[in-house]
Structures are given as structure tokens and as C-alpha cells.
Design an enzyme around this catalytic site. Structure first.
Site, PDB file in Angstrom:
ATOM      1  N   TYR A 133     -46.303  35.669 -35.724  1.00  0.00           N
ATOM      2  CA  TYR A 133     -46.041  34.625 -34.723  1.00  0.00           C
ATOM      3  C   TYR A 133     -44.584  34.807 -34.283  1.00  0.00           C
ATOM      4  CZ  TYR A 133     -46.074  29.709 -33.053  1.00  0.00           C
ATOM      5  OH  TYR A 133     -46.002  28.563 -32.309  1.00  0.00           O
ATOM      6  N   ARG A 186     -45.272  33.371 -18.521  1.00  0.00           N
ATOM      7  CA  ARG A 186     -43.998  32.925 -19.136  1.00  0.00           C
ATOM      8  C   ARG A 186     -44.177  33.062 -20.641  1.00  0.00           C
ATOM      9  NH1 ARG A 186     -43.199  30.161 -23.165  1.00  0.00           N
ATOM     10  NH2 ARG A 186     -43.353  27.950 -22.699  1.00  0.00           N
ATOM     11  N   LYS A 204     -51.159  32.771 -32.036  1.00  0.00           N
ATOM     12  CA  LYS A 204     -51.451  31.332 -32.179  1.00  0.00           C
ATOM     13  C   LYS A 204     -52.755  31.155 -32.976  1.00  0.00           C
ATOM     14  CE  LYS A 204     -48.178  29.444 -29.501  1.00  0.00           C
ATOM     15  NZ  LYS A 204     -47.274  28.333 -29.792  1.00  0.00           N
ATOM     16  N   GLU A 275     -51.557  28.271 -22.989  1.00  0.00           N
ATOM     17  CA  GLU A 275     -50.309  28.690 -23.631  1.00  0.00           C
ATOM     18  C   GLU A 275     -49.509  29.593 -22.703  1.00  0.00           C
ATOM     19  OE1 GLU A 275     -49.771  27.612 -27.051  1.00  0.00           O
ATOM     20  OE2 GLU A 275     -47.767  28.174 -26.374  1.00  0.00           O
ATOM     21  N   ASP A 276     -48.250  29.311 -22.584  1.00  0.00           N
ATOM     22  CA  ASP A 276     -47.288  30.182 -21.908  1.00  0.00           C
ATOM     23  C   ASP A 276     -47.681  30.519 -20.464  1.00  0.00           C
ATOM     24  OD1 ASP A 276     -46.041  29.907 -24.308  1.00  0.00           O
ATOM     25  OD2 ASP A 276     -45.746  32.030 -24.669  1.00  0.00           O
ATOM     26  N   ASP A 298     -50.239  23.475 -24.802  1.00  0.00           N
ATOM     27  CA  ASP A 298     -49.398  23.417 -25.994  1.00  0.00           C
ATOM     28  C   ASP A 298     -47.909  23.321 -25.646  1.00  0.00           C
ATOM     29  OD1 ASP A 298     -48.729  23.684 -28.730  1.00  0.00           O
ATOM     30  OD2 ASP A 298     -48.467  25.841 -28.489  1.00  0.00           O
ATOM     31  N   ASP A 299     -47.472  24.067 -24.625  1.00  0.00           N
ATOM     32  CA  ASP A 299     -46.038  24.084 -24.297  1.00  0.00           C
ATOM     33  C   ASP A 299     -45.568  22.731 -23.781  1.00  0.00           C
ATOM     34  OD1 ASP A 299     -45.410  26.953 -24.780  1.00  0.00           O
ATOM     35  OD2 ASP A 299     -47.054  27.147 -23.351  1.00  0.00           O
ATOM     36  N   ASN A 449     -37.366  30.269 -27.642  1.00  0.00           N
ATOM     37  CA  ASN A 449     -37.873  31.414 -28.403  1.00  0.00           C
ATOM     38  C   ASN A 449     -37.843  32.672 -27.546  1.00  0.00           C
ATOM     39  OD1 ASN A 449     -38.687  29.852 -30.690  1.00  0.00           O
ATOM     40  ND2 ASN A 449     -40.402  29.091 -29.484  1.00  0.00           N
ATOM     41  N   ASN A 494     -40.890  23.800 -33.936  1.00  0.00           N
ATOM     42  CA  ASN A 494     -41.824  24.650 -33.188  1.00  0.00           C
ATOM     43  C   ASN A 494     -43.156  23.918 -33.076  1.00  0.00           C
ATOM     44  OD1 ASN A 494     -43.927  26.826 -32.845  1.00  0.00           O
ATOM     45  ND2 ASN A 494     -42.082  28.067 -32.741  1.00  0.00           N
TER      46      ASN A 494
HETATM   47  N1  LIG Z   1     -39.851  25.444 -29.908  1.00  0.00           N
HETATM   48  C1  LIG Z   1     -40.996  25.291 -29.300  1.00  0.00           C
HETATM   49  O1  LIG Z   1     -41.978  24.808 -29.875  1.00  0.00           O
HETATM   50  C2  LIG Z   1     -41.121  25.673 -27.853  1.00  0.00           C
HETATM   51  C3  LIG Z   1     -42.219  25.217 -27.128  1.00  0.00           C
HETATM   52  C4  LIG Z   1     -42.329  25.555 -25.779  1.00  0.00           C
HETATM   53  C5  LIG Z   1     -41.358  26.348 -25.188  1.00  0.00           C
HETATM   54  N2  LIG Z   1     -40.318  26.798 -25.941  1.00  0.00           N
HETATM   55  C6  LIG Z   1     -39.289  27.662 -25.363  1.00  0.00           C
HETATM   56  O2  LIG Z   1     -38.605  26.973 -24.349  1.00  0.00           O
HETATM   57  C7  LIG Z   1     -38.140  27.887 -23.371  1.00  0.00           C
HETATM   58  C8  LIG Z   1     -38.473  27.344 -21.995  1.00  0.00           C
HETATM   59  O3  LIG Z   1     -39.857  27.212 -21.829  1.00  0.00           O
HETATM   60  P1  LIG Z   1     -40.436  26.545 -20.505  1.00  0.00           P
HETATM   61  O4  LIG Z   1     -41.896  26.680 -20.541  1.00  0.00           O
HETATM   62  O5  LIG Z   1     -39.889  25.189 -20.301  1.00  0.00           O
HETATM   63  O6  LIG Z   1     -39.843  27.550 -19.417  1.00  0.00           O
HETATM   64  P2  LIG Z   1     -39.641  27.296 -17.886  1.00  0.00           P
HETATM   65  O7  LIG Z   1     -39.409  28.624 -17.265  1.00  0.00           O
HETATM   66  O8  LIG Z   1     -40.725  26.433 -17.356  1.00  0.00           O
HETATM   67  O9  LIG Z   1     -38.277  26.451 -17.811  1.00  0.00           O
HETATM   68  C9  LIG Z   1     -37.006  26.950 -18.107  1.00  0.00           C
HETATM   69  C10 LIG Z   1     -35.992  25.925 -17.627  1.00  0.00           C
HETATM   70  O10 LIG Z   1     -34.686  26.345 -18.057  1.00  0.00           O
HETATM   71  C11 LIG Z   1     -33.796  26.219 -16.960  1.00  0.00           C
HETATM   72  N3  LIG Z   1     -32.675  27.153 -17.109  1.00  0.00           N
HETATM   73  C12 LIG Z   1     -32.661  28.498 -16.880  1.00  0.00           C
HETATM   74  N4  LIG Z   1     -31.408  28.968 -17.039  1.00  0.00           N
HETATM   75  C13 LIG Z   1     -30.632  27.916 -17.363  1.00  0.00           C
HETATM   76  C14 LIG Z   1     -29.242  27.764 -17.616  1.00  0.00           C
HETATM   77  N5  LIG Z   1     -28.429  28.814 -17.588  1.00  0.00           N
HETATM   78  N6  LIG Z   1     -28.775  26.528 -17.891  1.00  0.00           N
HETATM   79  C15 LIG Z   1     -29.615  25.479 -17.938  1.00  0.00           C
HETATM   80  N7  LIG Z   1     -30.928  25.546 -17.711  1.00  0.00           N
HETATM   81  C16 LIG Z   1     -31.430  26.768 -17.417  1.00  0.00           C
HETATM   82  C17 LIG Z   1     -34.648  26.534 -15.755  1.00  0.00           C
HETATM   83  O11 LIG Z   1     -34.024  26.050 -14.554  1.00  0.00           O
HETATM   84  C18 LIG Z   1     -35.914  25.777 -16.116  1.00  0.00           C
HETATM   85  O12 LIG Z   1     -35.778  24.421 -15.774  1.00  0.00           O
HETATM   86  C19 LIG Z   1     -38.766  29.226 -23.713  1.00  0.00           C
HETATM   87  O13 LIG Z   1     -37.799  30.021 -24.373  1.00  0.00           O
HETATM   88  C20 LIG Z   1     -39.872  28.889 -24.690  1.00  0.00           C
HETATM   89  O14 LIG Z   1     -40.063  29.907 -25.640  1.00  0.00           O
HETATM   90  C21 LIG Z   1     -40.187  26.471 -27.256  1.00  0.00           C
HETATM   91  O1  LIG Z   2     -44.849  30.305 -29.310  1.00  0.00           O
HETATM   92  C1  LIG Z   2     -43.969  29.625 -29.856  1.00  0.00           C
HETATM   93  O2  LIG Z   2     -43.383  30.017 -30.880  1.00  0.00           O
HETATM   94  C2  LIG Z   2     -43.607  28.266 -29.371  1.00  0.00           C
HETATM   95  C3  LIG Z   2     -43.884  27.981 -27.960  1.00  0.00           C
HETATM   96  O3  LIG Z   2     -45.233  27.869 -27.678  1.00  0.00           O
HETATM   97  C4  LIG Z   2     -43.181  28.877 -26.992  1.00  0.00           C
HETATM   98  O4  LIG Z   2     -43.760  29.132 -25.937  1.00  0.00           O
HETATM   99  O5  LIG Z   2     -42.056  29.268 -27.255  1.00  0.00           O
HETATM  100 MG   LIG Z   3     -45.849  28.643 -25.906  1.00  0.00          MG
END
Ligand SMILES: NC(=O)c1ccc[n+]([C@@H]2O[C@H](COP(=O)([O-])OP(=O)(O)OC[C@H]3O[C@@H](n4cnc5c(N)ncnc54)[C@H](O)[C@@H]3O)[C@@H](O)[C@H]2O)c1
Ligand SMILES: O=C(O)C[C@H](O)C(=O)O
Ligand SMILES: [Mg+2]
Length: 605
Positions: A133, A186, A204, A275-276, A298-299, A449, A494
Site C-alpha cells: 500500500y 490522480r 486497497k 479511488e483517486d 474514499d478520497d 501521499n 490515512n
Molecule cells: N492521508 C490520506 O488518507 C489521504 C486521502 C486522500 C488524499 N490524500 C492525499 O492528498 C493529496 C491531495 O489529494 P486531492 O485528491 O485533494 O488532490 P487534488 O488534486 O484534488 O487537490 C490538490 C489541491 O492542492 C492544491 N495545491 C497544489 N499546490 C499547492 C500549493 N503549492 N499550495 C497550496 N495548495 C496547493 C491545489 O490547488 C488543490 O486544491 C494527495 O497527495 C493525496 O495522496 C491523502
Molecule cells: O492511498 C492512500 O494511501 C490514501 C489516499 O487514498 C490517497 O489517495 O492518498
Molecule cells: Mg486515494
């Protein structure tokens, strides 16, 4: 109708005895194949553990080394060879090579012997989750076309329009319970990886099997290949996906619609996890399908529940009551599918605590263009209710597009939360500004991530914000030794703490769809799981395990019953489910979990 406790528990015992318990002797499997075909089928293969009687029955005599080994010996052999690999790679400067070598080792076992693979994964989930993962799965996706050896899951593409209803019958399993689907647009914080994103559903679903006990024969990873806008991939001669730009608009939606209808036609009770998907399609598909299918994103939804549990933990860590949550100042960096999901959920929690829609004032949101205010041109409606204004409640000089460091310096937030996908954006200056937070225990959540995209590391946080800080990240980091025997905890925030339980609870309830109430029940269960003592130490989340998944799953199941959404599963109807107490529901969910053991095999031929 009310039932006596005795009748209820006898009914409960009956239900348990009819379920596939891990404690009952393993059922006999009738196999439709013989000889090498069995050895080449990872579901049936036992390698050297086939007893002689079975070797005779199944035409295996002579096809295996003569000594029969037991499961425990095989297990030890695998772990020993894995440790040898680790030792041999010690000192290897390229961490990418090490991670991929470990992934390949596990992947080979997955392809050969699923029983052994999943037992190894279940027993060592904390060690192996970072390989199958996040974060290694990100590396795997980036290199997927080169790493490809054996197909896993299904590929539906833009060229399959009109064919999906029949294609879905190409999947060999009669029953599918859990589907994780992506369009690869994404992948983590790595952007558009096209068909290579298939690694994410596979990873997943590995957690679904390990943490939620979903039978691996009943999971289906899916990639919807609608093209890619990643120029590098389009030019890569190894790339295995369609070489065309992504479909857009109605053409895109027609593909997703057709896939969802095909799933419904063959497995009407399957749970589908999105997802993603890039933000626009993540929200649009969620709205399009949430009331018509048993699905969730999930996101948006899983992440929100995990983040809220972390935010409430940060309140408790300060020794504050939970109803103080609306007074916490929270800076969110990233207004994408995950960031907006978290904001909506956190706002809802605030409203539940009596704050009005107009009165909530605790969030400052930044995206790639800086602080979002009402002055933003073309303000996205999804973020409008979080955009800062210019009223008396506003901090002067915090203008549209203000930088992160300016915002942190002026707001002095209790929590800084990153879902930006930008590695290192919480730099020294930002973290030093967090030291001036109005909270005695400033919290920094670097949730992006994989590891390379984390907004900061725990070492940076405990160094620059202070030892009292609270830290959580999306990808795993090691705890930090603070000296004097003290530990700075590197929590992993996460969505893996929630999605397995959400899927499991939805499946066992036989829910028609996944409601807000079901998701909230799961999130509340997670939030209350950690004790006050742990929270005081800075521990916000439990290790991922079947125990937490069973609790979350039971909470989700009970919410489905309460909302009259449950239709039951495997012959256990909503009425029977509704007679179970909270504890009985947790036991029931636990007993329904698949557990890897070798089953006696009998040939059909
Ligand atoms: N920890 C978790 O469980 C978890 C869950 C979902 C997503 N994520 C992570 O979150 C991140 C974003 O996912 P998402 O689906 O929201 O992506 P997304 O592309 O939909 O959104 C990204 C956001 O970040 C902003 N951004 C980009 N550069 C920036 C900067 N320099 N300063 C401030 N903001 C900035 C963008 O404008 C946008 O609003 C990914 O890395 C993903 O892996 C983590
Ligand atoms: O896949 C993960 O580890 C968490 C989340 O779904 C992500 O998109 O980053
Ligand atoms: Mg995800």
C-alpha cells in the site's frame, strides 16, 4: 418486536454457526481442475503442503518434491527469505530499489499462493502495509508498465463502449463483494498515471482482505482507461494503456455509467469504492451514483472521517472538551477532493455542536494560489462557504492569495493540515510560525501521499514546532526520539482506518446505498477508539487491524439498519441483524471475516 435476551442470543449463536467462522474446521473445496492447473492457481495452490492423499486425489504425485511440509514451515521459509533479502540490501543507497525488491518478493508470493500471502500480510500488517500500500504502491504505479508480469483485476477502456455488459462476465469468480475502481487521473499526489493507476485498487483490496477479512476470491480491482493527459506516458514505449488524451464531458461519463450498470447487472450487491479520481470527476461521480448504487468515494468521504477523528483528537490532547472544537483555528492547505471533503465534514461537526451556518469561522483554506477569499475570481462553489471575507471577525491584512507563512503567522492556528500533494511545503519558516500557535499542543497533519509528497516530516515538526506538537502523516514515518526516553509520535492519518470498515459494514448489512449516517457512524467509532491516556501522549490513531475494522464495520452496519437501508447478506436478513446488540454485531462482523487456511481439496473430475 421485543425478544428476550435468551432468545436473542440463541438466534445469534445460530447465525454465527452458519457463518464462515475462522474457528470452524476448514470446509472442503471442490476443485474443477487437476495436476499442474492446481499448482498454477494461487487460490488452491499449497506448494509443498499438499498431503500425499491429496496429491493422489488431484494428480499431483510426482509434480512436487517428495517431502510434505506444513503451513508453519512454509511461512517461516518465506519470512526467512524475506529477511535475507532485507539483509542483502542493507546499505543500498537507492531506497527505491529496496522498496521495489520487497514489493516484487511479496507480489511473487501473491501470484503463487494466496493463502500463504494473506496470512503473511495479516500477521505482519504494520510491516507490510507500506509495501503493498502507501507509499511503495505509488512507486509501483509510476513503474507499472515495466513491472507488469501477470494481469490482476479488470481493464475497461474507452474502446470497450457497448461491450462492458458482456465483458464483465469474463471475470472468473461467480460472486464479487468488493470493487475498487480508479480512472488513474490522480494517483496519490503523483498526478495522472493513466492505466498504471491499477496498482491503487490492487493495494486497497489487499487491505480489504487483510484488515476487513473480505474473501480474496470476491474482490475485483478495476481500472477505467479513458486515456491519459500525461505526455511522458504517452511517449513511453512501454506504456500499457490507451495512447489517447483523456475523454471528457459526456463521453467520459458514458464510460463510467456503462461500467456501473455492468457491475449492477452481474453483482447487484457488490460495494464499489471510487479511488483517486481527479477532483471534478470525484465529486461529480459521487453525486451521480451515491443514491443509486452501494458506493462511496474514499478520497472524499473516507479521508474526511479519518481527518475529523484526528482533529477531535487534537482537541482532546489539549485537555479541552470536544465541544471546544468550533474554537479551534484550522488552516487547511489544499482545496481538492480530499481537502474539501475534510472541510465539509469538519464544518458539519461544528454545526452539530450548535454553531450556525453563518457563524462558523474557524477555517482558513489555501490552494495553489494562496489564501482563498471571497475576492477570488471564479471562486469554486465547493469552497465558497470557507472563503474568508472582510468583516470585523477577519484578521486585518489577510488578503486574497496570502502565502502560507503569512497565514500561519497571523492566524496562529491550532491545527495546520495539508492535503496539497506538495512535498515539503510546511518548511522551516512555516513550522517555526506554528510554534507561536495559540494551542499548547499545536497539531501538524501532513496528509499528502506518498512520502515524497508529505508536507513535512515528524523530525521537522518536533524540532521546529516543539516537543509538545502533535504530528500525523498520510504515509508512514518512524516515531522520533526526543531524548530523556520521550517519544514524538508519528501517527499515520490515512483513510485505511476507515475504508475497510465502511466497505465491510455496507456489505454485511446489504445496504442499498452508503448514507452520510453510515459514514458518520464509522468515523465516530474511529474517533472514540483511542483512550485519553494515548491521546495525551500524542497518539491519535490505532494501528490498522481486524479489531478496529470490525468495530467500524459494526457501527456502519448498525447505522444502515437504523436508517432502514439494510437488505441483509448471505441469508441473514435485516430483522435478524437488528436484534443483535452492539457487542453481538461486532462479534458477528468478526466471525464473517475470511481467514487464510488451507482447505482440503476434492477433485470434481
Ligand atoms: N492521508 C490520506 O488518507 C489521504 C486521502 C486522500 C488524499 N490524500 C492525499 O492528498 C493529496 C491531495 O489529494 P486531492 O485528491 O485533494 O488532490 P487534488 O488534486 O484534488 O487537490 C490538490 C489541491 O492542492 C492544491 N495545491 C497544489 N499546490 C499547492 C500549493 N503549492 N499550495 C497550496 N495548495 C496547493 C491545489 O490547488 C488543490 O486544491 C494527495 O497527495 C493525496 O495522496 C491523502
Ligand atoms: O492511498 C492512500 O494511501 C490514501 C489516499 O487514498 C490517497 O489517495 O492518498
Ligand atoms: Mg486515494
Amino acid at each position: 418486536m421485543w425478544r428476550s435476551a435468551a432468545r436473542r442470543s440463541s438466534l445469534f449463536r445460530r447465525l454465527l454457526s452458519s457463518s464462515s467462522s475462522s474457528y470452524a474446521p476448514p470446509a472442503v473445496y471442490i476443485v474443477n481442475k487437476r495436476g499442474n492447473d492446481i499448482l498454477n492457481d494461487p487460490w488452491y495452490n499449497k506448494d509443498t503442503a499438499f498431503p500425499m492423499t491429496e496429491r493422489d486425489r488431484l494428480g499431483l504425485r510426482g509434480l512436487l518434491p517428495p517431502r510434505v511440509t506444513c503451513f508453519e514451515e512454509q511461512y517461516e521459509r518465506f519470512i526467512n527469505s524475506y529477511r535475507t533479502l532485507e539483509n542483502n540490501m542493507q546499505g543500498e543507497p537507492d531506497s527505491t530499489r529496496v522498496a521495489l525488491a520487497k514489493w516484487k518478493d511479496l507480489n511473487r508470493l501473491h501470484s503463487r499462493n494466496e493463502t500463504l500471502y494473506y496470512r503473511v500480510l495479516i500477521d505482519n500488517i504494520e510491516e507490510f502495509a507500506p509495501i503493498v500500500y502507501t507509499p511503495t504502491v505509488g512507486l509501483v504505479c509510476e513503474n507499472y508498465s515495466g513491472l507488469f508480469r501477470r494481469s490482476r483485476g479488470m481493464y475497461f477502456t474507452a474502446k470497450d463502449k457497448g461491450e462492458m455488459m458482456s465483458m464483465i462476465y469474463n471475470w472468473p469468480a461467480d460472486k464479487v463483494d468488493m470493487i475498487v475502481v480508479t480512472d488513474g487521473s490522480r494517483i496519490l499526489g503523483l498526478g495522472d498515471l493513466g492505466v498504471q493507476g491499477v496498482g491503487i485498487p490492487i493495494g486497497k483490496l489487499d487491505l480489504y482482505v487483510a484488515a476487513a477479512g473480505i474473501n480474496p476470491q470476491k474482490v475485483l480491482p478495476v481500472i477505467l482507461d479513458v486515456g491519459t493527459n500525461n505526455e511522458k506516458l504517452l511517449e513511453d514505449k512501454l506504456y500499457l494503456g490507451l495512447r489517447q488524451p483523456r475523454l471528457e464531458g459526456e463521453e467520459y461519463l458514458a464510460i463510467i455509467d456503462e461500467f456501473m450498470e455492468a457491475v449492477r447487472a452481474r453483482w447487484p450487491k457488490a460495494v464499489v469504492q471510487f479511488e483517486d479520481f481527479q477532483m471534478k470527476w470525484a465529486f461529480e461521480t459521487l453525486e451521480r451514483y451515491r443514491n443509486r448504487f452501494c458506493m462511496f468515494n474514499d478520497d472524499i468521504q473516507g479521508t474526511a472521517g479519518v481527518a475529523l477523528a484526528g482533529l477531535l483528537g487534537a482537541v482532546r490532547a489539549q485537555g479541552r472538551p470536544l465541544h471546544d472544537f468550533p474554537n479551534q483555528k484550522i488552516v487547511v492547505v489544499g482545496a481538492g477532493s480530499a481537502g474539501i471533503g475534510v472541510l465539509n465534514k469538519a464544518k458539519k461537526a461544528t454545526l452539530k455542536m450548535g454553531i450556525t451556518e453563518e457563524g462558523h469561522n474557524q477555517f482558513w483554506v489555501l490552494d495553489k494560489d494562496g489564501l482563498i477569499t471571497k475576492a477570488r475570481e471564479g471562486l469554486d462553489p465547493a469552497v465558497a462557504s470557507f472563503a474568508r471575507g472582510s468583516g470585523p471577525n477577519e484578521i486585518p491584512d489577510l488578503h486574497e492569495g496570502a502565502s502560507l507563512v503569512e497565514v500561519v503567522k497571523k492566524v496562529k492556528p491550532h491545527v495546520l493540515l495539508g492535503l496539497s500533494g506538495v512535498g515539503g511545503i510546511f518548511n522551516e519558516e512555516v513550522l517555526k510560525a506554528m510554534k507561536e500557535s495559540d494551542s499548547p499542543r499545536p497539531a501538524v497533519f501532513a496528509m499528502s501521499n506518498p512520502t515524497t509528497k508529505a508536507e513535512c516530516t515528524p523530525d521537522d515538526v518536533f524540532k521546529h514546532v516543539g516537543e509538545n506538537a502533535i504530528f500525523a502523516s498520510g504515509s508512514p514515518f518512524s516515531n522520533v526520539s526526543l531524548g530523556n526516553g520521550k517519544t514524538g509520535y508519528a501517527n499515520q492519518a490515512n483513510n485505511m482506518y476507515l475504508f475497510p470498515g465502511i466497505g465491510l459494514g455496507a456489505l454485511l448489512s446489504g445496504a442499498r446505498n452508503i448514507s452520510v449516517g453510515m459514514l458518520e457512524a464509522g468515523a465516530e467509532c474511529l474517533a472514540s477508539y483511542i483512550t485519553d491516556d494515548e491521546i495525551k501522549k500524542g497518539i491519535l490513531f490505532p494501528p490498522v487491524s481486524r479489531h478496529i475494522t470490525a468495530q467500524v464495520g459494526a457501527a456502519v452496519l448498525r447505522a444502515a439498519i437504523a436508517e432502514d437501508l439494510a437488505e441483509g447478506c448471505d441469508g441473514v436478513g435485516p430483522k435478524e441483524l437488528s436484534t443483535m446488540s452492539e457487542l453481538e454485531t461486532v462479534d458477528y462482523v468478526t466471525q464473517k471475516m475470511w481467514y487464510p487456511v488451507y482447505h482440503p481439496l476434492v477433485s470434481k473430475k
